[in-house]
Enzyme design. Structure first.
Site, short mmCIF file in Angstrom:
data_model
loop_
_atom_site.label_atom_id
_atom_site.label_comp_id
_atom_site.label_asym_id
_atom_site.label_seq_id
_atom_site.Cartn_x
_atom_site.Cartn_y
_atom_site.Cartn_z
N GLU A 68 0.80 -1.33 0.12
CA GLU A 68 -0.11 -0.02 -0.07
C GLU A 68 1.04 1.11 0.01
OE1 GLU A 68 -2.60 1.67 -0.35
OE2 GLU A 68 -4.54 0.36 0.12
N ARG A 93 -8.16 0.57 13.23
CA ARG A 93 -6.66 0.85 12.98
C ARG A 93 -6.58 1.95 12.02
NH1 ARG A 93 -4.99 -0.59 7.77
NH2 ARG A 93 -6.00 -2.30 6.79
N ASN A 128 -5.63 3.74 8.16
CA ASN A 128 -5.43 3.18 6.71
C ASN A 128 -4.70 4.47 6.01
OD1 ASN A 128 -6.08 0.71 5.08
ND2 ASN A 128 -7.16 1.79 4.15
N ASN A 178 -10.06 5.45 2.32
CA ASN A 178 -8.96 4.97 1.14
C ASN A 178 -8.56 6.20 0.76
OD1 ASN A 178 -7.64 2.64 1.05
ND2 ASN A 178 -9.51 1.48 1.03
N ASP A 204 -10.09 1.83 -4.35
CA ASP A 204 -9.01 1.70 -3.20
C ASP A 204 -8.18 3.00 -3.37
OD1 ASP A 204 -7.11 0.82 -1.22
OD2 ASP A 204 -7.39 -1.15 -1.62
#
Length: 295
Positions: A19, A102, A104, A150, A200
Site C-alpha cells: 500500500e 486501525r 489506513n 482510502n 481503493d
C-alpha cells in the site's frame, strides 16, 4: 490509437498487503509499505537497490517529512519514524477509545498537513473517521462515519479534496481551504460500478484527472471528476490492486501496489505476481510531486 501499456515488476519482493506508494523526489526512490508484515520498502530504479525498514504490523500509511524521515500511522498512533534507524517518536492517537480500529490510507495535503483515515479491524461499517495533523502537531477530525477510509487526492489549484470510502463505490469531492484545512460542500463526483472492483487508493495527474486502484478489480482506472466519466482502464496481472502514484525523473512513471492477502492457493497460481509493486514507465501522463509533512 494508444499503444498497449507495458507493465513491469519493480522488485522481486511480494507484499502481503502492499500500500501507500510515495515517490521521493529528492532521493529519486519509490517507497511503499506492507501493512500486515510491518515493513516500509524503498527501491531505487537508478541502481536497483532495495531497502526494507521494519515497523510495527498494521502500519496503515506513511508520508515523507521535510527532514527526510517518515511520518506514519501505526496501530498505536501517528508517529515519526527515523529512516535509518526505524526509531519511533509517538505524536498522537485520536482513537485510543476505539481499540478495534486501525489507521489506513494517509497523505499530505498541499500545505503539508498529514491526513489519515481509520477503519474497523472487524469490518464494522461507519466506525472510522478522517483526521488531519498540522505543523503544530494538532490533530483535527475532518470526516466521520467512514467504513474503509482510502483514496485521498487534492487538485492542483488547491481548491478541492477528493476522497474514497471504499464500500460506497463513490468518489466524493469537498471544497478545500488550503490555509485552514477546512473542507465543506461534500458532493459525489464519480460512481464506480461494482463490476469494476472496489475503489481503493488514488492519485491525481497534472491534468486534474483521478487515477484509482481497484481491489478485486484487476485494473487501474483514470476518471474525469468534473463529469464523472471513466477515461481509461489499464488491466493489471493481479486482482487486488491497492494504490498508485506517479514517479520517476519526470513524474511520468506510474507505480502500482498490490496485495496477496486472502487469496487461495489456486488464486495465487493464476496470479503469482500478487503482492508485487509494478511500474508503467513513460505512461504518457504526468503526476504531481508528493507533498512533505510540514514540520
Amino acid at each position: 490509437m494508444r499503444p498497449p501499456f507495458q507493465i513491469d515488476i519493480v522488485s522481486k519482493h511480494r507484499c502481503q498487503l502492499g500500500e501507500c506508494p510515495v515517490w521521493d523526489v529528492k532521493k529519486q526512490v519509490i517507497c511503499w509499505i506492507d501493512i500486515l508484515r510491518g515493513e516500509i520498502h524503498q527501491y531505487s530504479p537508478v541502481d536497483s537497490t532495495h531497502v526494507k525498514l521494519a515497523v510495527p504490523p498494521l502500519t496503515g500509511s506513511m508520508a515523507l517529512c521535510k527532514d527526510g524521515n517518515f511520518i506514519a500511522a501505526l496501530r498505536s498512533g501517528i508517529s515519526f519514524i527515523d529512516r535509518k534507524t526505524a526509531e519511533i517518536k509517538f505524536i498522537s492517537n485520536p482513537e485510543t477509545h476505539l481499540p478495534f480500529n486501525r489507521f489506513n490510507e494517509g497523505k499530505c495535503d498541499p500545505e503539508g498537513r498529514f491526513w489519515v483515515g481509520t477503519m474497523s479491524l472487524t469490518d464494522e461499517e461507519k466506525k472510522g473517521s478522517v483526521y488531519a495533523l498540522d505543523e503544530k502537531l494538532k490533530i483535527d477530525k475532518k470526516i466521520t462515519e467512514v467504513s474503509i477510509s482510502n483514496g485521498l487526492a487534492w487538485s492542483g489549484d488547491k481548491k478541492t479534496l477528493y476522497y474514497i470510502d471504499t464500500p460506497t463505490f463513490e468518489i466524493v469531492s469537498y471544497d478545500y481551504d488550503s490555509s485552514t484545512g477546512t473542507i465543506t460542500n461534500r458532493k459525489v463526483v464519480i460512481k464506480v460500478s461494482e463490476k469494476d472492483g472496489y475503489p481503493d487508493g488514488m492519485t491525481i495527474d497534472n491534468e486534474g484527472m483521478l487515477w484509482v486502484a481497484h481491489w478485486d478489480g484487476w485494473q487501474i482506472t483514470r476518471w474525469d471528476p468534473i463529469n464523472g466519466e471513466k477515461l481509461l482502464s489499464i488491466p493489471m496481472p493481479v486482482a487486488r490492486v491497492t494504490s498508485c502514484t506517479f514517479g520517476g525523473k519526470n513524474l511520468n512513471d506510474l507505480y502500482v501496489t498490490s496485495a496477496r492477502t486472502g487469496l487461495s492457493t489456486s488464486d495465487l497460481k493464476k496470479q503469482p505476481e500478487a503482492g508485487a509493486i509494478f511500474v508503467i514507465r513513460n505512461s504518457s501522463f504526468k503526476g504531481l510531486p508528493a507533498i512533505e509533512f510540514n514540520y
